[in-house]
Design a protein around this motif. Structure first.
Motif, PDB file in Angstrom:
ATOM      1  N   PHE A  89      -6.850  10.411  11.037  1.00 14.61           N
ATOM      2  CA  PHE A  89      -5.602  10.083  10.348  1.00 14.61           C
ATOM      3  C   PHE A  89      -5.837   8.927   9.383  1.00 14.61           C
ATOM      4  O   PHE A  89      -6.714   8.082   9.587  1.00 14.61           O
ATOM      5  CB  PHE A  89      -4.486   9.706  11.341  1.00 14.61           C
ATOM      6  CG  PHE A  89      -4.742   8.429  12.090  1.00 14.61           C
ATOM      7  CD1 PHE A  89      -4.344   7.205  11.581  1.00 14.61           C
ATOM      8  CD2 PHE A  89      -5.405   8.453  13.314  1.00 14.61           C
ATOM      9  CE1 PHE A  89      -4.592   6.025  12.267  1.00 14.61           C
ATOM     10  CE2 PHE A  89      -5.661   7.277  14.011  1.00 14.61           C
ATOM     11  CZ  PHE A  89      -5.257   6.058  13.485  1.00 14.61           C
ATOM     12  N   VAL A  90      -5.075   8.945   8.310  1.00 17.63           N
ATOM     13  CA  VAL A  90      -4.963   7.804   7.406  1.00 17.63           C
ATOM     14  C   VAL A  90      -3.477   7.512   7.269  1.00 17.63           C
ATOM     15  O   VAL A  90      -2.692   8.387   6.903  1.00 17.63           O
ATOM     16  CB  VAL A  90      -5.580   8.098   6.023  1.00 17.63           C
ATOM     17  CG1 VAL A  90      -5.230   6.980   5.046  1.00 17.63           C
ATOM     18  CG2 VAL A  90      -7.092   8.245   6.126  1.00 17.63           C
ATOM     19  N   ALA A  91      -3.099   6.282   7.609  1.00 15.60           N
ATOM     20  CA  ALA A  91      -1.690   5.882   7.565  1.00 15.60           C
ATOM     21  C   ALA A  91      -1.509   4.770   6.546  1.00 15.60           C
ATOM     22  O   ALA A  91      -2.349   3.882   6.420  1.00 15.60           O
ATOM     23  CB  ALA A  91      -1.230   5.419   8.944  1.00 15.60           C
ATOM     24  N   HIS A  92      -0.418   4.833   5.811  1.00 14.44           N
ATOM     25  CA  HIS A  92      -0.054   3.780   4.863  1.00 14.44           C
ATOM     26  C   HIS A  92       1.232   3.115   5.336  1.00 14.44           C
ATOM     27  O   HIS A  92       2.257   3.792   5.503  1.00 14.44           O
ATOM     28  CB  HIS A  92       0.173   4.352   3.463  1.00 14.44           C
ATOM     29  CG  HIS A  92      -1.077   4.739   2.737  1.00 14.44           C
ATOM     30  ND1 HIS A  92      -1.710   5.951   2.919  1.00 14.44           N
ATOM     31  CD2 HIS A  92      -1.821   4.053   1.821  1.00 14.44           C
ATOM     32  CE1 HIS A  92      -2.783   6.000   2.145  1.00 14.44           C
ATOM     33  NE2 HIS A  92      -2.874   4.862   1.472  1.00 14.44           N
ATOM     34  N   LEU A  93       1.198   1.813   5.520  1.00 13.76           N
ATOM     35  CA  LEU A  93       2.406   1.069   5.860  1.00 13.76           C
ATOM     36  C   LEU A  93       3.081   0.492   4.627  1.00 13.76           C
ATOM     37  O   LEU A  93       4.164  -0.083   4.725  1.00 13.76           O
ATOM     38  CB  LEU A  93       2.085  -0.060   6.846  1.00 13.76           C
ATOM     39  CG  LEU A  93       1.645   0.367   8.250  1.00 13.76           C
ATOM     40  CD1 LEU A  93       1.601  -0.837   9.165  1.00 13.76           C
ATOM     41  CD2 LEU A  93       2.561   1.427   8.830  1.00 13.76           C
ATOM     42  N   LEU A 140      17.203   5.690  -7.475  1.00 16.26           N
ATOM     43  CA  LEU A 140      17.539   5.194  -8.813  1.00 16.26           C
ATOM     44  C   LEU A 140      16.421   4.313  -9.370  1.00 16.26           C
ATOM     45  O   LEU A 140      16.117   4.358 -10.565  1.00 16.26           O
ATOM     46  CB  LEU A 140      18.855   4.426  -8.765  1.00 16.26           C
ATOM     47  CG  LEU A 140      20.111   5.256  -8.438  1.00 16.26           C
ATOM     48  CD1 LEU A 140      21.345   4.365  -8.386  1.00 16.26           C
ATOM     49  CD2 LEU A 140      20.305   6.384  -9.440  1.00 16.26           C
ATOM     50  N   LEU A 141      15.807   3.509  -8.511  1.00 21.20           N
ATOM     51  CA  LEU A 141      14.662   2.711  -8.949  1.00 21.20           C
ATOM     52  C   LEU A 141      13.494   3.606  -9.330  1.00 21.20           C
ATOM     53  O   LEU A 141      12.801   3.360 -10.329  1.00 21.20           O
ATOM     54  CB  LEU A 141      14.245   1.735  -7.844  1.00 21.20           C
ATOM     55  CG  LEU A 141      15.170   0.546  -7.587  1.00 21.20           C
ATOM     56  CD1 LEU A 141      14.764  -0.176  -6.310  1.00 21.20           C
ATOM     57  CD2 LEU A 141      15.147  -0.424  -8.772  1.00 21.20           C
ATOM     58  N   ALA A 142      13.271   4.652  -8.534  1.00 19.08           N
ATOM     59  CA  ALA A 142      12.172   5.569  -8.807  1.00 19.08           C
ATOM     60  C   ALA A 142      12.362   6.280 -10.139  1.00 19.08           C
ATOM     61  O   ALA A 142      11.398   6.530 -10.871  1.00 19.08           O
ATOM     62  CB  ALA A 142      12.054   6.593  -7.674  1.00 19.08           C
ATOM     63  N   GLN A 153      12.165  -1.500  -0.040  1.00 20.00           N
ATOM     64  CA  GLN A 153      11.465  -2.735  -0.376  1.00 20.00           C
ATOM     65  C   GLN A 153      10.120  -2.459  -1.030  1.00 20.00           C
ATOM     66  O   GLN A 153       9.634  -3.254  -1.841  1.00 20.00           O
ATOM     67  CB  GLN A 153      11.278  -3.604   0.878  1.00 20.00           C
ATOM     68  CG  GLN A 153      10.822  -5.030   0.588  1.00 20.00           C
ATOM     69  CD  GLN A 153      11.754  -5.766  -0.360  1.00 20.00           C
ATOM     70  OE1 GLN A 153      12.971  -5.601  -0.301  1.00 20.00           O
ATOM     71  NE2 GLN A 153      11.189  -6.577  -1.251  1.00 20.00           N
ATOM     72  N   ASP A 154       9.496  -1.321  -0.686  1.00 20.42           N
ATOM     73  CA  ASP A 154       8.235  -0.946  -1.341  1.00 20.42           C
ATOM     74  C   ASP A 154       8.425  -0.797  -2.835  1.00 20.42           C
ATOM     75  O   ASP A 154       7.601  -1.243  -3.641  1.00 20.42           O
ATOM     76  CB  ASP A 154       7.715   0.380  -0.769  1.00 20.42           C
ATOM     77  CG  ASP A 154       7.197   0.251   0.643  1.00 20.42           C
ATOM     78  OD1 ASP A 154       6.411  -0.666   0.901  1.00 20.42           O
ATOM     79  OD2 ASP A 154       7.587   1.069   1.498  1.00 20.42           O
ATOM     80  N   VAL A 155       9.516  -0.119  -3.224  1.00 22.65           N
ATOM     81  CA  VAL A 155       9.780   0.112  -4.638  1.00 22.65           C
ATOM     82  C   VAL A 155      10.031  -1.225  -5.339  1.00 22.65           C
ATOM     83  O   VAL A 155       9.480  -1.490  -6.410  1.00 22.65           O
ATOM     84  CB  VAL A 155      10.988   1.054  -4.821  1.00 22.65           C
ATOM     85  CG1 VAL A 155      11.135   1.438  -6.291  1.00 22.65           C
ATOM     86  CG2 VAL A 155      10.831   2.305  -3.961  1.00 22.65           C
ATOM     87  N   VAL A 156      10.863  -2.049  -4.729  1.00 17.95           N
ATOM     88  CA  VAL A 156      11.170  -3.358  -5.313  1.00 17.95           C
ATOM     89  C   VAL A 156       9.892  -4.181  -5.490  1.00 17.95           C
ATOM     90  O   VAL A 156       9.645  -4.770  -6.548  1.00 17.95           O
ATOM     91  CB  VAL A 156      12.178  -4.113  -4.417  1.00 17.95           C
ATOM     92  CG1 VAL A 156      12.384  -5.538  -4.925  1.00 17.95           C
ATOM     93  CG2 VAL A 156      13.503  -3.363  -4.361  1.00 17.95           C
ATOM     94  N   LYS A 186      10.921   4.337   6.003  1.00 15.82           N
ATOM     95  CA  LYS A 186      10.425   3.141   6.703  1.00 15.82           C
ATOM     96  C   LYS A 186      11.582   2.442   7.412  1.00 15.82           C
ATOM     97  O   LYS A 186      12.566   2.045   6.792  1.00 15.82           O
ATOM     98  CB  LYS A 186       9.767   2.193   5.704  1.00 15.82           C
ATOM     99  CG  LYS A 186       9.166   0.943   6.348  1.00 15.82           C
ATOM    100  CD  LYS A 186       8.582  -0.003   5.322  1.00 15.82           C
ATOM    101  CE  LYS A 186       7.273   0.486   4.757  1.00 15.82           C
ATOM    102  NZ  LYS A 186       6.611  -0.536   3.909  1.00 15.82           N
ATOM    103  N   ARG A 187      11.451   2.306   8.728  1.00 16.28           N
ATOM    104  CA  ARG A 187      12.447   1.589   9.531  1.00 16.28           C
ATOM    105  C   ARG A 187      11.758   0.376  10.173  1.00 16.28           C
ATOM    106  O   ARG A 187      11.865  -0.733   9.694  1.00 16.28           O
ATOM    107  CB  ARG A 187      13.068   2.529  10.557  1.00 16.28           C
ATOM    108  CG  ARG A 187      13.913   3.643   9.907  1.00 16.28           C
ATOM    109  CD  ARG A 187      14.598   4.521  10.932  1.00 16.28           C
ATOM    110  NE  ARG A 187      15.494   5.476  10.287  1.00 16.28           N
ATOM    111  CZ  ARG A 187      15.127   6.677   9.867  1.00 16.28           C
ATOM    112  NH1 ARG A 187      13.897   7.087  10.039  1.00 16.28           N
ATOM    113  NH2 ARG A 187      15.995   7.490   9.271  1.00 16.28           N
ATOM    114  N   GLU A 188      11.063   0.630  11.262  1.00 13.65           N
ATOM    115  CA  GLU A 188      10.221  -0.400  11.871  1.00 13.65           C
ATOM    116  C   GLU A 188       8.798   0.140  11.799  1.00 13.65           C
ATOM    117  O   GLU A 188       8.326   0.774  12.739  1.00 13.65           O
ATOM    118  CB  GLU A 188      10.649  -0.669  13.308  1.00 13.65           C
ATOM    119  CG  GLU A 188      12.053  -1.226  13.431  1.00 13.65           C
ATOM    120  CD  GLU A 188      12.435  -1.481  14.879  1.00 13.65           C
ATOM    121  OE1 GLU A 188      12.099  -2.567  15.399  1.00 13.65           O
ATOM    122  OE2 GLU A 188      13.048  -0.577  15.490  1.00 13.65           O
TER     123      GLU A 188
END
Length: 615
Positions: free
Chosen positions: A307-311, A481-483, A343-346, A219-221
């Protein structure tokens, strides 16, 4: 003399051909149908688009009485009934959207045996009036659709499903069939136990959806990345974009609309009439993009979602599989695309820590998230890892996921992990301070940011020791490391803290293998061109314009009747018509998906469209 089983099979096959327009059953459909027609209970796991509905619709048409379908999808019951009516099946529904007169008409039709299928919401079975109505009629079977809703650990839990064990208690002679597209072996056991189906025969199909190309990108923009996907690969296609928050749904829909993509928002915060209108538009118009929270999608029968997209990162593999499975129900090539970042993981870890429920509940959520993170971080075939999660043997490589099409490099990130963990350790133990990932990365890269200078962190021994990696690569280290649970986040600001297992890496007792982050976004178009399923979507050059003329005719017919286009015919059926170019009703009747009722209703119109097509 034919056996009873042979006679049931023959009758079911006749219904398949006459009503639905198909010559053969797929997979174990026939085994399920024979079992239920004979009065047996069944638990059916079949991927979205695999033909689950036929497993209860045909037995309902073969057995005496009315098939009662329990479905949580009140907003979609009208479309489900419209689709069956178009096939010549007598169908109705009872839910809170009906006025008193409409309800009485449906009830009278049920009691008179003038229905083949009756759809009910699960909460309706808690009504004494509904139970008494069912007692007075002849029931062919009970079908419990979306049966995973009974799982309290699941992503679509519905409390009303817990009461459905009463079906067997009150009507013990009526066969029951529970169906779902998503369930691990543990969830299957929970479904069987809670629905009192422990004696039911289980039918478990492959979870593989070979027409779906799975891709997970850094994930960037994300909105710009999504826009590139839609413009480059799916111009004019229908699709679903999932976002975690309502605000993100609104902003993403506005962004796509401003950039020329027809997009609609859907989330629980919208007025019910707006949600219903947007859902109807998505189902009935072609080429719309629905931007939604996970409140949208279950039971959506639209076959041409490309398509199915996840942001944002899904909370579990079950949720991810269920949501991506809404693409390509017609079997044609489709894309499952996910933009995934640190940020998704956090954020997901924080949501678990602050969630309601006891420690066991939070641990369950963490296990689900860990499996999803493992899928994102893998250097193996994504499809293989996905299938293994559901207990199905994987394959060496599917040839139609990003890790197969453009294999990522892996590298020994143990030293990098030690540097990062040492930074977190020194901030915590030496300075009694805790910071987020961005600040730790600034220290490692030797950046004298305002905050680094303010706290004097440029004097730490770890300052500037991480120059061998780019910022994106350091974020990948943190994410991994979070994962793996080698690092954790806490507090409202997502500060990094060590875990009990961090010492294994710092003490060189555990190595860390990482994905190599690409320098720039992968070219999705190149990946698709090598996909194994792509060629099946191609039409002969002469058939392509005919297909478009048939789609235009279908759109006009659907608008006139006020039904979704796929209720008239699926794309796959129109493609075959365009390719075969039948010149008579007899020839048209051999096309897959053209049953008796649709042949009588639309046959002459289709032949006219074909005859008017330029030579």
């Amino acid at each position: 003399m034919a056996s009873p089983t042979d006679l049931r099979t023959s009758e079911a096959l006749q219904v398949l051909r006459r009503v639905f327009g198909y010559d053969t059953f797929r997979g174990f459909q026939q085994d399920v149908i024979d079992h239920v027609v004979a009065g047996g209970d069944a638990l059916v796991l079949m991927p979205t688009g695999g033909g689950k509905s036929l497993c209860y619709q045909i037995p309902a048409l073969v057995r005496p009485g009315v098939g009662v379908v329990v479905s949580p999808l009140i907003a979609l019951m009208q479309d489900q009934v419209d689709a069956l009516t178009a096939l010549g099946v007598r169908a109705g529904f009872l839910n809170s959207t009906l006025d008193l007169d409409a309800r009485r008409r449906v009830e009278a039709a049920f009691l008179a045996g003038d229905l083949d299928l009756l759809y009910l919401a699960p909460e309706a079975l808690g009504s004494r009036a509904t139970v008494q109505l069912l007692d007075r009629g002849k029931i062919a079977l009970f079908a419990i659709d979306e049966a995973h809703c009974v799982s309290q650990w699941g992503h679509d839990f519905r409390p009303d499903y817990l009461a459905l064990s009463m079906l067997h208690e009150r009507w013990p002679e009526v066969p029951r069939i529970a169906l779902t597209a998503t369930a691990t072996s543990a969830t299957r056991t929970e479904i069987a136990t809670r629905l009192d189906l422990t004696g039911a025969r289980h039918f478990v199909a492959s979870f593989d959806r070979p027409n779906i190309q799975y891709r997970i990108v850094p994930k960037r923009e994300p909105r710009k990345q999504l826009l590139g996907l839609l413009r480059d690969e799916h111009p004019g296609d229908a699709g679903i974009v999932y976002c975690l928050s309502r605000a993100s749904v609104e902003k993403t829909a506005e962004f796509l609309t401003a950039n020329g993509i027809a997009a609609l928002p859907y989330h629980a915060g919208l007025d019910a009439s707006v949600r219903a209108r947007n859902q109807q538009r998505f189902l009935r118009e072609e080429g719309l993009v629905m931007v939604a929270t996970i409140a949208f999608g279950m039971g959506i029968d639209k076959p041409d979602v490309r398509f199915v997209a996840h942001l944002d990162l899904p909370k579990s593999v079950e949720g991810y599989y269920q949501e991506t499975g809404r693409a390509g129900r017609d079997g044609l090539p489709s894309t499952a695309w996910l933009a995934y970042g640190l940020q998704d993981v956090v954020q997901q870890r924080k949501l678990i820590e602050t969630s309601e429920g006891d420690l066991a509940h939070r641990r369950g959520l963490a296990r689900h998230l860990d499996a999803m993170l493992a899928l994102c971080e893998t250097v193996r075939c994504r499809r293989s890892q996905l299938l293994e999660y559901f207990g199905e043997p994987g394959t060496p490589g599917c040839g139609n996921c990003d890790t197969c099409l453009e294999p990522p490099e892996s590298w020994d990130g143990t030293i990098a992990a030690q540097k990062l963990l040492s930074t977190v350790f020194r901030l915590d133990r030496e300075r009694n301070q805790r910071f987020g990932a961005g600040h730790c990365i600034d220290i490692l890269l030797g950046r004298r940011s305002e905050k680094v200078a303010q706290f004097g962190h440029d004097s730490l021994t770890v300052f500037g020791i991480g120059g061998e990696l780019r910022e994106a690569e350091w974020r990948g280290v943190v994410r991994h490391l979070l994962a793996e649970g080698l690092l954790a986040v806490e507090g409202d600001y997502g500060t990094l803290v060590l875990t009990e297992t961090s010492a294994e890496v710092l003490g060189r007792r555990r190595s860390v293998l990482l994905r190599r982050e690409p320098e720039r976004p992968t070219s999705g178009r190149a990946g698709r061109s090598r996909g194994t399923a792509t060629a099946t979507a191609e039409l002969p050059p002469a058939a392509a314009p005919v297909f478009e003329r048939l789609r235009a005719w279908r759109a006009a017919a659907a608008k006139e009747q006020g039904v979704p286009a796929y209720v008239i015919f699926h794309d796959a059926t129109l493609r075959q018509i365009a390719t075969d170019a039948p010149t008579s009703l007899t020839e048209l009747s051999t096309v897959s998906g053209v049953g008796e009722n649709k042949l009588a209703k639309y046959g002459e119109q289709i032949l006219t469209v074909l005859a008017d097509a330029p030579a």
